[in-house]
Scaffold this motif. Structure first.
Motif, PDB file in Angstrom:
ATOM      1  N   CYS A 169       0.281  -1.387   0.034  1.00  0.00           N
ATOM      2  CA  CYS A 169       0.411  -0.101  -0.219  1.00  0.00           C
ATOM      3  C   CYS A 169       0.651   1.411  -0.019  1.00  0.00           C
ATOM      4  CB  CYS A 169      -0.860  -0.133   1.417  1.00  0.00           C
ATOM      5  SG  CYS A 169      -2.234   1.168   1.009  1.00  0.00           S
ATOM      6  N   LEU A 170       1.684   1.273   0.836  1.00  0.00           N
ATOM      7  CA  LEU A 170       2.681   2.593   0.595  1.00  0.00           C
ATOM      8  C   LEU A 170       3.562   2.109  -0.540  1.00  0.00           C
ATOM      9  CD1 LEU A 170       4.804   1.535   4.578  1.00  0.00           C
ATOM     10  CD2 LEU A 170       2.785   3.212   3.880  1.00  0.00           C
ATOM     11  N   ASP A 171       3.944   4.060  -1.229  1.00  0.00           N
ATOM     12  CA  ASP A 171       4.561   3.451  -1.707  1.00  0.00           C
ATOM     13  C   ASP A 171       6.125   3.260  -2.766  1.00  0.00           C
ATOM     14  OD1 ASP A 171       4.956   5.159  -4.476  1.00  0.00           O
ATOM     15  OD2 ASP A 171       6.942   5.563  -3.836  1.00  0.00           O
ATOM     16  N   PRO A 172       6.336   3.117  -3.177  1.00  0.00           N
ATOM     17  CA  PRO A 172       8.089   1.814  -3.063  1.00  0.00           C
ATOM     18  C   PRO A 172       9.020   2.623  -2.673  1.00  0.00           C
ATOM     19  CG  PRO A 172       7.078   1.875  -5.423  1.00  0.00           C
ATOM     20  CD  PRO A 172       6.512   2.366  -4.326  1.00  0.00           C
ATOM     21  N   ALA A 173       8.890   4.120  -2.442  1.00  0.00           N
ATOM     22  CA  ALA A 173       9.755   5.060  -1.654  1.00  0.00           C
ATOM     23  C   ALA A 173       9.802   4.663  -0.228  1.00  0.00           C
ATOM     24  CB  ALA A 173       9.822   6.232  -1.250  1.00  0.00           C
ATOM     25  N   TYR A 174       8.904   4.882   0.470  1.00  0.00           N
ATOM     26  CA  TYR A 174       8.662   4.379   1.118  1.00  0.00           C
ATOM     27  C   TYR A 174       9.450   2.468   1.650  1.00  0.00           C
ATOM     28  CZ  TYR A 174       7.120   8.908   1.828  1.00  0.00           C
ATOM     29  OH  TYR A 174       6.923   9.905   1.777  1.00  0.00           O
ATOM     30  N   ALA A 175       8.801   1.648   1.063  1.00  0.00           N
ATOM     31  CA  ALA A 175       8.446   0.437   1.289  1.00  0.00           C
ATOM     32  C   ALA A 175       9.077  -0.228  -0.177  1.00  0.00           C
ATOM     33  CB  ALA A 175       6.783  -0.508   1.770  1.00  0.00           C
TER      34      ALA A 175
ATOM     35  N   LEU B 192       0.166   5.459   8.819  1.00  0.00           N
ATOM     36  CA  LEU B 192      -0.336   6.034  10.530  1.00  0.00           C
ATOM     37  C   LEU B 192      -0.796   6.893  10.788  1.00  0.00           C
ATOM     38  CD1 LEU B 192       3.710   5.748  11.203  1.00  0.00           C
ATOM     39  CD2 LEU B 192       2.284   4.138  11.727  1.00  0.00           C
ATOM     40  N   LYS B 193      -0.855   7.804  10.666  1.00  0.00           N
ATOM     41  CA  LYS B 193      -2.089   9.101  11.033  1.00  0.00           C
ATOM     42  C   LYS B 193      -4.140   8.352  10.647  1.00  0.00           C
ATOM     43  CE  LYS B 193       0.862  12.950  10.512  1.00  0.00           C
ATOM     44  NZ  LYS B 193       1.048  13.933   9.718  1.00  0.00           N
ATOM     45  N   ILE B 194      -4.146   7.892   9.704  1.00  0.00           N
ATOM     46  CA  ILE B 194      -5.283   6.684   9.217  1.00  0.00           C
ATOM     47  C   ILE B 194      -5.284   5.953  10.531  1.00  0.00           C
ATOM     48  CG2 ILE B 194      -6.500   5.266   7.532  1.00  0.00           C
ATOM     49  CD1 ILE B 194      -5.040   7.032   5.069  1.00  0.00           C
TER      50      ILE B 194
ATOM     51  N   ILE C 179      13.980  -0.630   5.575  1.00  0.00           N
ATOM     52  CA  ILE C 179      13.378   0.136   5.763  1.00  0.00           C
ATOM     53  C   ILE C 179      11.405   0.288   5.536  1.00  0.00           C
ATOM     54  CG2 ILE C 179      11.974   2.227   3.725  1.00  0.00           C
ATOM     55  CD1 ILE C 179      15.009   2.513   2.552  1.00  0.00           C
ATOM     56  N   THR C 180      12.025  -1.638   4.850  1.00  0.00           N
ATOM     57  CA  THR C 180      10.438  -2.068   4.839  1.00  0.00           C
ATOM     58  C   THR C 180       9.992  -2.567   5.841  1.00  0.00           C
ATOM     59  OG1 THR C 180      10.858  -2.482   2.264  1.00  0.00           O
ATOM     60  CG2 THR C 180       8.607  -3.338   3.367  1.00  0.00           C
ATOM     61  N   ALA C 181      10.730  -3.498   6.719  1.00  0.00           N
ATOM     62  CA  ALA C 181      10.411  -3.928   7.956  1.00  0.00           C
ATOM     63  C   ALA C 181       9.973  -3.065   8.856  1.00  0.00           C
ATOM     64  CB  ALA C 181      12.222  -4.713   7.909  1.00  0.00           C
ATOM     65  N   LEU C 182      10.866  -1.944   8.535  1.00  0.00           N
ATOM     66  CA  LEU C 182      10.323  -1.055   9.802  1.00  0.00           C
ATOM     67  C   LEU C 182       9.205  -0.191  10.077  1.00  0.00           C
ATOM     68  CD1 LEU C 182      11.503   0.755  12.498  1.00  0.00           C
ATOM     69  CD2 LEU C 182      12.898   1.810  10.428  1.00  0.00           C
ATOM     70  N   ALA C 183       9.029   0.188   8.967  1.00  0.00           N
ATOM     71  CA  ALA C 183       7.508   0.734   8.002  1.00  0.00           C
ATOM     72  C   ALA C 183       6.233  -0.468   8.910  1.00  0.00           C
ATOM     73  CB  ALA C 183       7.748   0.902   6.798  1.00  0.00           C
ATOM     74  N   ALA C 184       6.564  -1.898   8.640  1.00  0.00           N
ATOM     75  CA  ALA C 184       5.618  -2.634   9.382  1.00  0.00           C
ATOM     76  C   ALA C 184       5.978  -2.756  10.177  1.00  0.00           C
ATOM     77  CB  ALA C 184       6.203  -4.259   8.306  1.00  0.00           C
ATOM     78  N   ALA C 185       6.803  -2.706  10.977  1.00  0.00           N
ATOM     79  CA  ALA C 185       7.171  -2.481  12.814  1.00  0.00           C
ATOM     80  C   ALA C 185       6.123  -1.997  13.262  1.00  0.00           C
ATOM     81  CB  ALA C 185       8.526  -3.603  13.011  1.00  0.00           C
ATOM     82  N   THR C 186       6.554  -0.619  12.116  1.00  0.00           N
ATOM     83  CA  THR C 186       5.682   0.300  13.263  1.00  0.00           C
ATOM     84  C   THR C 186       4.353   1.015  13.470  1.00  0.00           C
ATOM     85  OG1 THR C 186       7.471   1.497  12.671  1.00  0.00           O
ATOM     86  CG2 THR C 186       5.695   2.917  12.788  1.00  0.00           C
ATOM     87  N   ILE C 187       4.114   0.094  11.730  1.00  0.00           N
ATOM     88  CA  ILE C 187       1.869   0.081  11.625  1.00  0.00           C
ATOM     89  C   ILE C 187       1.643  -0.772  12.220  1.00  0.00           C
ATOM     90  CG2 ILE C 187       0.372  -1.428   9.676  1.00  0.00           C
ATOM     91  CD1 ILE C 187       1.960   0.404   8.276  1.00  0.00           C
ATOM     92  N   ALA C 188       2.549  -2.076  12.992  1.00  0.00           N
ATOM     93  CA  ALA C 188       2.041  -3.541  13.709  1.00  0.00           C
ATOM     94  C   ALA C 188       1.942  -3.040  14.876  1.00  0.00           C
ATOM     95  CB  ALA C 188       3.182  -4.975  13.839  1.00  0.00           C
ATOM     96  N   THR C 189       3.131  -1.984  15.720  1.00  0.00           N
ATOM     97  CA  THR C 189       2.959  -1.275  17.030  1.00  0.00           C
ATOM     98  C   THR C 189       1.994  -0.649  17.385  1.00  0.00           C
ATOM     99  OG1 THR C 189       5.038  -1.547  16.887  1.00  0.00           O
ATOM    100  CG2 THR C 189       4.130   0.070  18.579  1.00  0.00           C
TER     101      THR C 189
END
Length: 310
Positions: free
Chosen positions: A233-239, A256-258, A284-294
């Protein structure tokens, strides 16, 4: 003799096994945890680049960067003081047996749900959501789906095990109500025959977070909600580390804001899928996923606190 017990404080990366540094618990049925985390190292249903079977391990490892905060900004409470979390490790199934994976994941989830647990699951490819929905529907009945993705995954072609067909089969099986469900970030070809409410990536990028949250809440209402987040769902720049990246997605900040804006929904289950760390040189992608999960855990914890005050 110096032992690990002599050093109660920890460094970021020492003995980092479970998500958010929580101890692994291979007997989740006997745990007093509120939320059980399970990894599903499965990517046999992938149509693009494989590698998401390595996603659960990557998400757990990078989550050490999130575990040091007593309170995660901008939430105003301590997650680990508010709810109990147990990481039961990864689902075990015979390599190459997709049918067995489905059966074991549904049985695993069903048993935990019957014990009153809530599940947060790490894929693996997105197909793992279908057996999870089957288990949740047995417990909660027909659900609304909040689905973050570049693809609707409502395609009616493909094999029995295909990560592009789950949300074609789920309404057909009576697991979810597409008219009360929302798909966010879509930017690939799809049909509207099933009745899903789609917020395309173009629209999501043009709308404010408040507009998106209002649309989601108005659609799902008070139905039990299963939330699934495909990292593409995230742009490849972020994932960049995912199997089917598509340019033009939303930012990690907006996602995250949503999620934070969804307080008040009846969240009953959640997953984060499609992290394929081999395509990402810097986690980068794993960090985004972990942050979303948190943040999903915080969202669920905020709901629990509201329910306890009623």
């Amino acid at each position: 003799m110096a032992t690990l017990a002599n050093y109660p404080d920890y460094s970021l990366f020492a003995n980092a096994f479970g998500f958010l540094r929580q101890p692994l618990n291979f007997s989740p049925m006997e745990s007093d945890a509120d939320v059980i985390i399970t990894g599903v190292p499965f990517d046999m249903a992938t149509t693009g680049r494989s590698g998401s079977r390595m996603g659960p391990g990557a998400i757990r490892q990078i989550s050490t960067n999130l575990a040091w905060e007593g309170k995660r900004w901008p939430w105003n409470f301590s997650l680990l003081k508010s709810i109990k979390i147990a990481d039961c490790g990864d689902l075990v199934f015979d390599c190459g047996d997709a049918g067995q994976m489905c059966e074991r994941l549904e049985a695993h989830a069903s048993g935990l749900l019957e014990q009153g647990k809530t599940l947060l699951t790490f894929g693996g490819d997105h197909f793992v959501t279908l057996p999870l929905l089957r288990a949740h529907a047995k417990q909660f009945g027909k659900m609304a789906l909040i689905h973050f993705d570049a693809h609707t995954d409502t395609y009616d072609q493909g094999s029995k095990f295909d990560h592009g067909t789950m949300f074609y089969h789920a309404p057909k099986e009576g697991l979810i109500d597409p008219t009360r469900s929302v798909q966010i970030g879509i930017r690939t070809e799809h049909s509207d025959k099933l009745g899903f409410n789609v917020i395309s990536a173009d629209t999501a990028n043009d709308w404010s977070v408040a507009q998106i949250v209002e649309k989601i809440k108005a659609t799902v209402g008070d139905m039990p909600v299963y939330l699934t987040f495909d990292i593409d769902c995230l742009d490849p720049a972020y994932a960049p580390g995912t199997g089917t990246p598509v340019c033009g997605g939303i930012t990690s900040d907006k996602a995250l804001k949503i999620i934070r804006g969804l307080q008040g929904i009846h969240l009953i289950g959640m997953d984060v899928v499609e992290v394929a760390p081999a395509y990402d040189h810097a986690d980068i992608t794993a960090l985004a996923a972990a942050t979303i999960a948190t943040d999903l855990l915080h969202l669920w914890a905020s709901q629990k606190a509201i329910n306890q005050t009623k």
